[in-house]
Design an enzyme around this catalytic site. Structure first.
Site, PDB file in Angstrom:
ATOM      1  N   ARG A  57       1.630  -3.392  -6.333  1.00 17.26           N
ATOM      2  CA  ARG A  57       2.255  -2.275  -5.624  1.00 17.26           C
ATOM      3  C   ARG A  57       1.812  -0.996  -6.310  1.00 17.26           C
ATOM      4  NH1 ARG A  57       8.087  -0.981  -3.091  1.00 17.26           N
ATOM      5  NH2 ARG A  57       7.500   1.096  -2.440  1.00 17.26           N
ATOM      6  N   MET A  73       0.836  -1.202   0.000  1.00 16.16           N
ATOM      7  CA  MET A  73       0.000   0.000   0.000  1.00 16.16           C
ATOM      8  C   MET A  73       0.870   1.250   0.000  1.00 16.16           C
ATOM      9  SD  MET A  73      -2.855  -1.329   2.666  1.00 16.16           S
ATOM     10  CE  MET A  73      -1.774  -1.401   4.073  1.00 16.16           C
ATOM     11  N   ASP A  74       1.371   1.619  -1.177  1.00 13.96           N
ATOM     12  CA  ASP A  74       2.298   2.731  -1.278  1.00 13.96           C
ATOM     13  C   ASP A  74       1.589   3.974  -1.801  1.00 13.96           C
ATOM     14  OD1 ASP A  74       5.584   2.962  -2.879  1.00 13.96           O
ATOM     15  OD2 ASP A  74       4.699   3.950  -1.138  1.00 13.96           O
ATOM     16  N   GLY A  75       1.894   5.143  -1.237  1.00 18.88           N
ATOM     17  CA  GLY A  75       1.364   6.378  -1.814  1.00 18.88           C
ATOM     18  C   GLY A  75       0.424   7.151  -0.917  1.00 18.88           C
TER      19      GLY A  75
END
Lengths: 280, 246
Positions: free
Chosen positions: A224, A41-43
């Site tokens: 991702r 869970m990037d961002g």
């Protein structure tokens, strides 16, 4: 009056969306459906900056995005979902941010145990994977309570990686295998069997049994967000024959269409990957 | 109501109640047949939609491939100025993952390595799951010319103008199996030490053990995967922590 109407309209939209989603999932179910999907869970922070929110709100929006994705995965028929919530490397961030994330996690974990939460609706068993000793006491206790409360659920599995890195997991698995073998040999020696330690070497299966992620099969897809192509120390061992998908959207903005695209990609390459798995 | 009542009807028994019930049962069976037919055609319809969906995706990917091929042709013909001066210094170690079937075409691999050497890449790690490239490593190095094995390169002075390309050949056995061997090495050390306390292995102890059995610990900065899908096919796990996989 107006608010009631807008609420009705949103409700109708949601219902239509749900029907469309179920229709698309029923088409996808004709082909092979992935049994395990993992998310990085990037961002969240970038989203918060973009929308001019405070940092903590980025993570909160990220959490609701996670709940939606879980709902879609379980509706599709994927039994196992793993998410990368917090890495051991993330402890290096500013203490205020780490503190706020820990508080958010504790709040959300306790929310999961409640009756009406998504875990009980879908019969999800929750696991927390990682070096839990690195977490502060309230979060660790909440995690253990959540694992205990959902232990009876058996329809689906959610693995949340907290204080986790792949290298730490491999090292821990090797350590446990060595301990187990020592105990085995001690028992055999005391029972007079005179077992020589060279006759029973540690192999890959022994190590895999002691991995934190032994509760789930190897992932079929790792998604991702925010376009980064690294795995950042996540499931490096288990992703040998797994598709890596990196949409450039930020995590809080992820939608069901990204999931559909990833599953279609999985279905296209299913026979190729199955062959590779058999050859290994 | 069972089927024997129908037979009773055929024999002409005077049972009016059973007759109505049988008619209802007959109707029920008809409805069931219709529902079954609807479900079957529904399923066939979904199957058709699935096939059409995958056909559309296939055509999309085909179009993307054509666009990419045109783009690479234009880049190699020197049309795009920004590709003329490429800053390669950030890629200190490059990994290439190739499917074992394609790895048998050694001429293509040599062509790829020549291109990489021309761009300025100094260290390359070649991986394929079955170790095909490992078997042909002497042939590849001979045909390439200015190549040396990574393990033979001792001086890593960046100021020196390295005229050769350093190669490393890795296979699936250097991944999970190597960790198992390292585990056995650690077990021997710990068991023979006769220590009664529980062992505590840190990541550095793990990496030391892997080095002791001959594994290279350098982590590639970039990994190029040649195959139908983006998947690292079992590259040694501890080396790709922060590797950009493309």
């Amino acid at each position: 009056m107006d608010k009631g109407r807008t609420n009705q309209a949103t409700q109708m939209f949601e219902n239509l969306g749900g029907i469309l989603r179920k229709f698309i999932f029923s088409i996808l179910s004709i082909g092979p459906v992935p049994s395990h999907i993992a998310f990085i869970m990037d961002g969240n922070r970038r989203y918060a900056k973009k929308q001019n929110l405070i940092d903590g709100d980025g993570h909160r929006t990220g959490f609701s995005a996670l709940m939606n994705m879980l709902k879609y995965c379980y509706e599709l028929g994927t039994k196992h979902v793993t998410v990368y919530a917090f890495s051991i490397d993330n402890f290096k961030r500013s203490p205020e941010e780490v503190q706020s994330i820990m508080q958010l996690m504790q709040e959300k974990i306790e929310g999961l145990i409640e009756e009406e939460s998504i875990v009980n609706r879908y019969g999800i068993r929750v696991y927390f994977l990682g070096d839990l000793k690195l977490l502060n006491k309230p979060v660790r206790l909440a995690a253990e309570r959540a694992m205990g409360a959902t232990a009876k659920n058996s329809k689906a599995v959610l693995s949340i990686c907290i204080a986790y890195t792949s290298l730490d997991e491999i090292t821990h698995a090797v350590q446990e295998s060595v301990e187990e073998k020592c105990d085995e040999i001690r028992v055999l020696n005391t029972s007079g069997a005179g077992y020589h330690h060279r006759e029973h070497l540690i192999n890959v299966t022994d190590i895999e049994e002691h991995m934190y992620t032994a509760v789930a099969p190897n992932p079929d897809i790792i998604i991702r967000t925010s376009g980064e192509t690294r795995l950042s120390n996540f499931l490096l061992w288990q992703s040998a024959f797994c598709i890596l998908y990196s949409p450039s959207v930020l995590w809080p903005e992820i939608s069901v269409w990204h999931l559909v695209w990833a599953v279609l990609d999985f279905q296209r390459n299913y026979s190729y990957l199955e062959e590779k798995k058999k050859q290994a | 109501m069972s089927i024997y009542h129908v037979y009773d009807l055929n024999r002409g028994l005077n049972v009016p109640k059973r007759r109505t019930n049988c008619r209802i049962m007959g109707l029920g069976a008809e409805v069931q047949k219709v529902l079954h037919w609807i479900a079957q055609s529904g399923k066939i319809g979904l199957c058709l939609l699935w096939i059409i969906l995958h056909l559309i995706i296939g055509i999309w990917y085909f179009a993307v491939d054509i666009v990419r091929a045109i783009e690479s042709y234009l880049i190699s013909s020197g049309l795009f100025k920004r590709y003329k001066a490429l800053d390669i210094s950030k890629v200190r170690y490059l990994a290439i993952v190739i499917d074992s079937e394609e790895a048998r075409q050694t001429s293509k691999i040599i062509e790829l390595l020549r291109w990489l050497a021309a761009i300025g890449i100094k260290s390359v790690c070649l991986y394929d799951p079955d170790g095909v490239m490992k078997k042909f490593k002497e042939a590849i190095m001979a045909r390439l010319g200015d190549a040396k094995l990574s393990e033979e390169v001792t001086v890593n002075d960046p100021l020196l103008d390295q005229k050769f390309i350093a190669l490393e050949f890795v296979s699936f056995l250097d991944g999970k199996e190597a960790v198992a061997k390292a585990a056995n090495l650690l077990f021997d050390k710990y068991y023979l030490a006769g220590d009664q306390e529980k062992p505590i292995f840190t990541e550095s102890i793990m990496v030391e053990a892997l080095k002791a059995i001959g594994c290279v610990e350098t982590e590639p900065d970039l990994m190029l995967v040649y195959g139908p899908t983006r998947c690292h096919l079992g590259f040694p796990a501890w080396r790709i922590r922060y590797t950009e996989i493309v």
